[in-house]
Design a protein around this motif. Structure first.
Motif, mmCIF file in Angstrom:
data_model
loop_
_atom_site.group_PDB
_atom_site.id
_atom_site.type_symbol
_atom_site.label_atom_id
_atom_site.label_comp_id
_atom_site.label_asym_id
_atom_site.label_seq_id
_atom_site.Cartn_x
_atom_site.Cartn_y
_atom_site.Cartn_z
ATOM 1 N N ASN A 58 0.863 -1.184 0.000
ATOM 2 C CA ASN A 58 0.000 0.000 0.000
ATOM 3 C C ASN A 58 0.898 1.232 0.000
ATOM 4 O O ASN A 58 1.158 1.847 1.028
ATOM 5 N N ARG A 59 1.379 1.563 -1.172
ATOM 6 C CA ARG A 59 2.352 2.647 -1.313
ATOM 7 C C ARG A 59 1.774 4.008 -0.894
ATOM 8 O O ARG A 59 2.466 4.808 -0.264
ATOM 9 N N PHE A 60 0.510 4.263 -1.221
ATOM 10 C CA PHE A 60 -0.111 5.551 -0.886
ATOM 11 C C PHE A 60 -0.097 5.787 0.620
ATOM 12 O O PHE A 60 0.352 6.829 1.096
ATOM 13 N N GLU A 61 -0.593 4.811 1.377
ATOM 14 C CA GLU A 61 -0.643 4.961 2.837
ATOM 15 C C GLU A 61 0.769 5.032 3.418
ATOM 16 O O GLU A 61 1.038 5.834 4.313
ATOM 17 N N GLY A 62 1.673 4.227 2.905
ATOM 18 C CA GLY A 62 3.053 4.239 3.386
ATOM 19 C C GLY A 62 3.717 5.593 3.179
ATOM 20 O O GLY A 62 4.382 6.118 4.082
ATOM 21 N N GLU A 63 3.529 6.166 2.002
ATOM 22 C CA GLU A 63 4.124 7.481 1.714
ATOM 23 C C GLU A 63 3.469 8.576 2.563
ATOM 24 O O GLU A 63 4.149 9.500 3.021
ATOM 25 N N THR A 64 2.166 8.481 2.777
ATOM 26 C CA THR A 64 1.465 9.462 3.605
ATOM 27 C C THR A 64 2.022 9.430 5.029
ATOM 28 O O THR A 64 2.290 10.477 5.627
ATOM 29 N N LEU A 65 2.214 8.230 5.560
ATOM 30 C CA LEU A 65 2.747 8.100 6.923
ATOM 31 C C LEU A 65 4.218 8.504 6.979
ATOM 32 O O LEU A 65 4.671 9.053 7.984
ATOM 33 N N ARG A 66 4.947 8.279 5.902
ATOM 34 C CA ARG A 66 6.346 8.729 5.860
ATOM 35 C C ARG A 66 6.395 10.262 5.927
ATOM 36 O O ARG A 66 7.221 10.843 6.632
ATOM 37 N N ASN A 67 5.492 10.910 5.202
ATOM 38 C CA ASN A 67 5.417 12.373 5.248
ATOM 39 C C ASN A 67 5.030 12.864 6.641
ATOM 40 O O ASN A 67 5.531 13.895 7.098
ATOM 41 N N LEU A 68 4.150 12.123 7.306
ATOM 42 C CA LEU A 68 3.766 12.484 8.674
ATOM 43 C C LEU A 68 4.971 12.363 9.604
ATOM 44 O O LEU A 68 5.197 13.243 10.440
ATOM 45 N N ARG A 69 5.741 11.306 9.450
ATOM 46 C CA ARG A 69 6.945 11.148 10.283
ATOM 47 C C ARG A 69 7.921 12.301 10.046
ATOM 48 O O ARG A 69 8.559 12.780 10.979
ATOM 49 N N LYS A 106 -5.605 19.298 8.780
ATOM 50 C CA LYS A 106 -6.197 20.588 8.415
ATOM 51 C C LYS A 106 -5.639 21.081 7.081
ATOM 52 O O LYS A 106 -6.397 21.563 6.232
ATOM 53 N N LYS A 107 -4.336 20.935 6.881
ATOM 54 C CA LYS A 107 -3.724 21.339 5.610
ATOM 55 C C LYS A 107 -4.360 20.581 4.450
ATOM 56 O O LYS A 107 -4.692 21.171 3.416
ATOM 57 N N ARG A 108 -4.495 19.257 4.627
ATOM 58 C CA ARG A 108 -5.064 18.430 3.549
ATOM 59 C C ARG A 108 -6.502 18.834 3.255
ATOM 60 O O ARG A 108 -6.893 18.946 2.094
ATOM 61 N N ASN A 109 -7.278 19.057 4.307
ATOM 62 C CA ASN A 109 -8.681 19.435 4.108
ATOM 63 C C ASN A 109 -8.821 20.798 3.437
ATOM 64 O O ASN A 109 -9.687 20.990 2.579
ATOM 65 N N GLU A 110 -7.964 21.744 3.818
ATOM 66 C CA GLU A 110 -8.008 23.068 3.189
ATOM 67 C C GLU A 110 -7.618 22.976 1.716
ATOM 68 O O GLU A 110 -8.245 23.620 0.864
ATOM 69 N N GLU A 169 -5.866 14.422 -1.610
ATOM 70 C CA GLU A 169 -5.752 15.196 -0.358
ATOM 71 C C GLU A 169 -6.732 14.660 0.681
ATOM 72 O O GLU A 169 -6.384 14.505 1.856
ATOM 73 N N GLU A 170 -7.956 14.373 0.251
ATOM 74 C CA GLU A 170 -8.967 13.849 1.174
ATOM 75 C C GLU A 170 -8.575 12.458 1.669
ATOM 76 O O GLU A 170 -8.780 12.133 2.839
ATOM 77 N N ASN A 171 -8.010 11.646 0.781
ATOM 78 C CA ASN A 171 -7.572 10.303 1.176
ATOM 79 C C ASN A 171 -6.422 10.379 2.182
ATOM 80 O O ASN A 171 -6.374 9.600 3.134
ATOM 81 N N GLU A 172 -5.490 11.313 1.968
ATOM 82 C CA GLU A 172 -4.391 11.487 2.925
ATOM 83 C C GLU A 172 -4.940 11.925 4.277
ATOM 84 O O GLU A 172 -4.487 11.444 5.321
ATOM 85 N N ALA A 173 -5.895 12.841 4.280
ATOM 86 C CA ALA A 173 -6.491 13.310 5.536
ATOM 87 C C ALA A 173 -7.143 12.142 6.277
ATOM 88 O O ALA A 173 -7.033 12.042 7.509
#
Length: 151
Positions: A19-30, A61-65, A82-86
């Motif tokens: 699941n590359r999308f979720e992995g990259e999203t969490l990497r960005n969060l880290r 909040k950034k993603r939702n905006e 953006e909504e999926n990342e949020a």
């Protein structure tokens, strides 16, 4: 388990599971958490779970905006990621308070502080946020406080 460890474990699981999308999203969060640790000069000790939740709230909040701006400009293909990342990030937040619960909390804080004019809006919002923590949306709190004090 600490929130930071849970995020790292879920990132690894997502990447190993394909699941590359979720992995990259969490990497960005880290990365955002690391930036906050450096900014607060807490790189060695790390952030508390509550401080990490604040980072997550800011990132959601950034993603939702961004998604709202894309939708307003008729660009749904850009809004969806953006909504999926949020949504991925929101899994790490505590359960959010309902609007009714926030209204009740605002009413009690207004009574407790003994204020009834809009000039005390910041004081009431601060008191509500201190009690609610990361379980309530700041924009919703502000709107309810404004509405309540305008009565």
């Amino acid at each position: 388990m600490a929130l930071k460890d849970r995020i790292a474990d879920e990132m690894k699981a997502a990447l190993l599971g394909g699941n590359r999308f979720e992995g990259e999203t969490l990497r960005n969060l880290r990365a955002a958490i690391l930036n906050e640790e450096v900014a607060q000069n807490k790189r060695d000790v790390g952030l508390s779970d509550q401080e990490i939740e604040k980072v997550i709230v800011r990132e959601v909040k950034k993603r939702n905006e961004s998604a709202k701006l894309y939708r307003d400009n008729n660009r749904p293909e850009l809004a969806e990621p953006e909504e999926n990342e949020a949504a991925v990030l929101a899994k790490f937040l505590p359960e959010q308070m309902s609007e009714a619960d926030i209204r009740a909390l605002v009413e009690s804080k207004v009574t407790e502080l003994g204020v009834n004019d809009p000039s005390a809006m910041g004081q009431v919002i601060g008191a509500v946020k201190q009690t609610a923590g990361n379980t309530a949306d700041g924009a919703l709190i502000a709107a309810i406080v404004k509405e309540t004090l305008a009565k």
